[in-house]
Design an enzyme around this catalytic site. Sequence first.
Site: not given
Ligand code: F6R
Length: 268
Positions: A67, A137, A139, A144
């Site tokens: 992303d 959550n 995702h 989401e």
């Molecule tokens: C990042 C992404 C997100 C993260 C997720 C966990 O490219 O797509 O899905 O992997 O939000 O983030 P952290 O590791 O910061 O808790």
Amino acid sequence: MEIIILKNAEKVAAMGGELVAELLRVSPAAVLGLATGGTQLALYRILVAKCHAGEISFRNTCSFNLDEYLGVTPDNPQSYRAYMKRELFDQIDIDQDNAFLPECDEGQNPVLVGPAYEQKIREAGGIDLQLLGIGVNGHIGFNEPSSSLNSRTRVKTLTRQTFEDNSRLFSPDEFQPTLAITMGIATIMNARRILLLATGENKAAAVSKMVEGPLTAMCPASILQMHERVTVLLDEAAAGGLRNRDYYEWTHLQNESLKDRFGRSHES
Ligand code: F6R
């Protein structure tokens, strides 16, 4: 799903690094799916160290990130391009012309970015190994809760929670995006192998829904139950909500001895 519970975050990163390294040794031209976020940082440090030590090379790989924020230019330190350059690309031998993110150039129609990204992934032959983190959550990428389980790369609005989780990284006077372009859930599911890392107590509830909850768009990561080859690396804290923990640990022990005999884990 192969669920591996390790003592701490350091061990999660070490094992993640070893799995990526194993792939690169066997397939030096592997197509990697990469993620950003706090969880991946320790893993990237390990990959950088292995590359510097001459154990692995990214010279022939190409990569696709999950992303990128919409409305943040690549030279903005908050962009995921900047994160990837800082944490990985600038420190390894990858050809950065082959390191792709779903970026929307100025003047480009963001709606067209997704299909073009999908096309690029197809032309590269598909993703061999997709790295994932998980949001509090549930995702994956920026898919989401309520994202279509059949979605493809597209623009998504971040939830208030994701926006707030990420606000620690932005100063109060800085523009913080509410939109991102993310690989879709079906795009992620097309990867031949998936490696998800989760550490810390704040991930425990999402992890238990992903592994043991019903398959539901309200926990996008639960779709991984349908994937043939997912490895989930957890530290003790992130595994804290799992009811079936004894079985995962038992399975892992059996797998280790199978791996000694046949070279790879059979678990899925
Ligand atoms: C990042 C992404 C997100 C993260 C997720 C966990 O490219 O797509 O899905 O992997 O939000 O983030 P952290 O590791 O910061 O808790």
